[in-house]
Write a protein that holds these residues in place. Structure first.
Motif: not given
Length: 201
Positions: A117-120, A141-144
């Motif tokens: 959920k948080m990743q999305k 974005a994925e690293f952040i």
């Protein structure tokens, strides 16, 4: 009946922890026999799993509603923080760590749901921030999203951040500001400072 049991148990678990609360405590709080609870739930673990998943789904739906309001990404993160805090009783007894210690299967399932959920949410937030030029254009974005998830979990560790020194609401504010100051542009910094100043008034 099941809803009343679940809602009362959830409140007690969040206030005093999953280990501390017994089925007798829940029955006494509602004013019913323990047998009635066992008609709905075969054991405490089943009740805890229902409480945890129902709470997660409720929070997840609330976050989706905030995202649908189409606020700017910085304001959105502050709105989500306020919403989550208002529904978790400041996690005074660190229920997450009790869940991890005493109910590891439920904890693992919740952790996976929480991560996804948080990743999305955070990746979407970063991508919109890039489009609006309030986040730096060289961000991954994925690293952040992953570093944000990692940080949010770390600040819940009361060995690292004892409650007497780091009250939960102030700690989350500090972490959110720390996170955002690392990724905003000058335009984003102006928005961030306005939000911080308005929160302090």
């Amino acid at each position: 009946m099941k809803e009343k049991i679940r809602d009362t148990a959830t409140q007690l678990f969040l206030e005093r922890g999953f280990k501390s609360i017994t089925m007798d405590d829940i029955a006494n709080e509602i004013g019913m026999s323990k047998k009635t609870i066992y008609n709905e739930y075969s054991n405490k673990t089943e009740l805890i799993e229902d409480c945890v998943m129902h709470k997660f789904c409720g929070l997840s739906d609330g976050i989706d509603l905030i995202i649908a309001m189409d606020k700017n990404p910085i304001e959105e993160l502050y709105e989500i923080k306020r919403y989550v805090l208002s529904h978790l009783n400041d996690e005074k007894t660190s229920p997450q760590f009790q869940l991890m210690k005493y109910y590891p299967k439920i904890y693992k399932n919740l952790k996976n749901l929480h991560f996804n959920k948080m990743q999305k949410c955070v990746m979407s937030n970063v991508e919109r921030g890039l489009e609006q030029e309030i986040y730096r254009d060289n961000l991954n974005a994925e690293f952040i999203a992953r570093i944000y998830y990692s940080g949010m979990n770390s600040i819940k560790d009361q060995n690292l951040f004892p409650l007497d020194k780091f009250p939960v609401s102030k700690l989350m504010d500090a972490f959110l500001e720390y996170h955002l100051r690392g990724i905003v542009t000058p335009k984003g910094k102006t928005i961030l400072n306005t939000i911080i100043n308005s929160n302090q008034e």
